[in-house]
Design an enzyme around this catalytic site. Structure first.
Site, mmCIF file in Angstrom:
data_model
loop_
_atom_site.group_PDB
_atom_site.id
_atom_site.type_symbol
_atom_site.label_atom_id
_atom_site.label_comp_id
_atom_site.label_asym_id
_atom_site.label_seq_id
_atom_site.Cartn_x
_atom_site.Cartn_y
_atom_site.Cartn_z
ATOM 1 N N THR A 253 -0.774 -5.490 0.482
ATOM 2 C CA THR A 253 -1.002 -4.060 0.666
ATOM 3 C C THR A 253 -0.677 -3.376 -0.671
ATOM 4 O O THR A 253 -0.424 -4.047 -1.670
ATOM 5 C CB THR A 253 -0.123 -3.519 1.820
ATOM 6 O OG1 THR A 253 -0.434 -2.138 2.068
ATOM 7 C CG2 THR A 253 1.363 -3.631 1.514
ATOM 8 N N VAL B 283 -7.652 -3.080 3.505
ATOM 9 C CA VAL B 283 -7.486 -2.563 2.154
ATOM 10 C C VAL B 283 -6.243 -1.681 2.104
ATOM 11 O O VAL B 283 -6.057 -0.818 2.977
ATOM 12 C CB VAL B 283 -8.716 -1.753 1.698
ATOM 13 C CG1 VAL B 283 -8.510 -1.187 0.297
ATOM 14 C CG2 VAL B 283 -9.980 -2.618 1.732
ATOM 15 N N CYS B 284 -5.400 -1.903 1.111
ATOM 16 C CA CYS B 284 -4.273 -1.003 0.824
ATOM 17 C C CYS B 284 -3.370 -0.917 2.066
ATOM 18 O O CYS B 284 -3.105 -1.929 2.721
ATOM 19 C CB CYS B 284 -4.838 0.349 0.377
ATOM 20 S SG CYS B 284 -3.672 1.459 -0.448
ATOM 21 N N THR B 285 -2.895 0.276 2.423
ATOM 22 C CA THR B 285 -1.987 0.397 3.562
ATOM 23 C C THR B 285 -2.726 0.340 4.895
ATOM 24 O O THR B 285 -2.105 0.547 5.948
ATOM 25 C CB THR B 285 -1.153 1.690 3.478
ATOM 26 O OG1 THR B 285 -2.035 2.804 3.353
ATOM 27 C CG2 THR B 285 -0.205 1.639 2.298
#
Lengths: 237, 237
Positions: B125, B105-107
């Site tokens: 990302t 998830v995300c970074t």
């Protein structure tokens, strides 16, 4: 909209057995509102567990909280016990009396009801508890976010994210809310269309109703008992 | 889809300075997957603070974790420090080697990149870090949820909720995911249309880019340094 140079005290109530995303969804927004302090308040400093076990800790106790400008009241099955907790109910009453904005998520509405604060309000809550709102004197409105004056009610669980963005716009204007939305990349794409009783496939809804039947019955019994304590004459449900 | 009678070990990584909803958004789904144990793992049992201060506590340490069937890897600015944390990187490598499904998830994707795990993967990302994925040998795909074999990548922050529902469907079938979606009343209605760089009003995007410029520059420097350590020849960005 509140003048930008007025610092805001925003507080979220944390209690044992809450549904964590009722708190953490809005947290992502509330913690990013410009010129505001957002803190989490609970009865004690001991971490609590959400209904599925996530361990969350408060920043301060209810007793140590300032008068809030914005009160955030989450739900989750732990709201049942909180509805009989005099310390929590008294705190909600005191905070609501002085707060400029009240933000209820999910069955947090039932908790506000138990504090006698829902009379004659237009409100919403999780779909499985929606029919209980009249027991507290509220008018149920089947929308995802219901705005009634300075009160904002979000429906179940993830509706708190939408409600928090409404609240951010109320407090600091639409552009502040849009900036937060962009940061949190909130352009949802649910892979299925099953997020409400009206949209979910019938067998999924039937199964879900069976799964929550026990909890719903308990919530109704609690709601009737608390409504009687408050002297609200409950309509026939 | 995995046989329903196979119990699943699902684990989420918790680290200091994560973006809490990268963990708590998926938590709402992962903790409700049938016949599965979902636990939160961190280096120590001491509660950490998310990037905006929310205090979260793990269930167990990395050292005490079993081999996971499903690894959930959140992001947030704390991923910067984690990219140089040998214990976290080694744990990710070990878990990925044995896990059937990886969910970033995300970074969190940058963290997997620092562990050398993104080579030749299709990945996504947070929009502000999207251009850094090639430094780790990945092909960036500008979609909210990117599925690459048994890997699922969610874009920024709230995309983790959508990604988790994809994952639930992969693991237990669409109806299980739909039931969870209905429980969590996930029929989002963002009050604004500002959730991606492509949709946000231009002044909002410009302001957001300025706000994250420092963090983005730091992420790029870290990504280049780590890519060099991994021996990945970074393309010109």
């Amino acid at each position: 909209m509140i003048p930008h140079d007025t610092h805001l005290q925003i507080g979220s109530l944390l209690f044992d057995g809450l549904d964590q995303i009722d708190l953490t969804g809005p947290f992502e927004v509330l913690s990013r509102i410009p010129n505001a302090t957002h803190r989490i308040y609970a009865k004690t400093m001991v971490p609590v567990r959400d209904v599925k076990g996530l361990r969350l800790a408060p920043d301060a106790t209810l007793a140590d909280s300032p008068q809030l400008d914005v009160l955030h009241d989450p739900g989750g099955f732990g709201q049942e016990a909180a509805m009989d907790d005099e310390e929590i109910l008294a705190w909600l009453q005191k905070q609501v009396a002085g707060a400029g904005h009240i933000f209820s998520v999910c069955t947090g509405a039932l908790l506000l009801g138990a504090a006698g604060l829902l009379r004659e309000r237009r409100a919403t809550t999780h779909w499985a508890s929606f029919h209980l709102l009249p027991l507290f004197g509220a008018t149920p409105v089947n929308e995802r976010v219901v705005v009634d004056g300075n009160w904002i009610f979000a429906a179940g669980v993830t509706a708190g994210i939408d409600g928090a963005l409404w609240l951010a716009a109320e407090l600091r204007g639409g552009d502040a809310a849009r900036a937060i939305q962009l940061y949190m990349q909130y352009a949802p794409e649910p892979p299925f269309d099953s997020g409400t009783p009206e949209r979910a496939p019938r067998p999924i809804l039937a199964q879900a109703k069976r799964a929550v039947a026990g909890i719903t019955a308990q919530r109704e019994a609690t709601a009737r008992r608390v409504a009687a304590r408050l002297g609200i004459s409950a309509p026939n449900l």
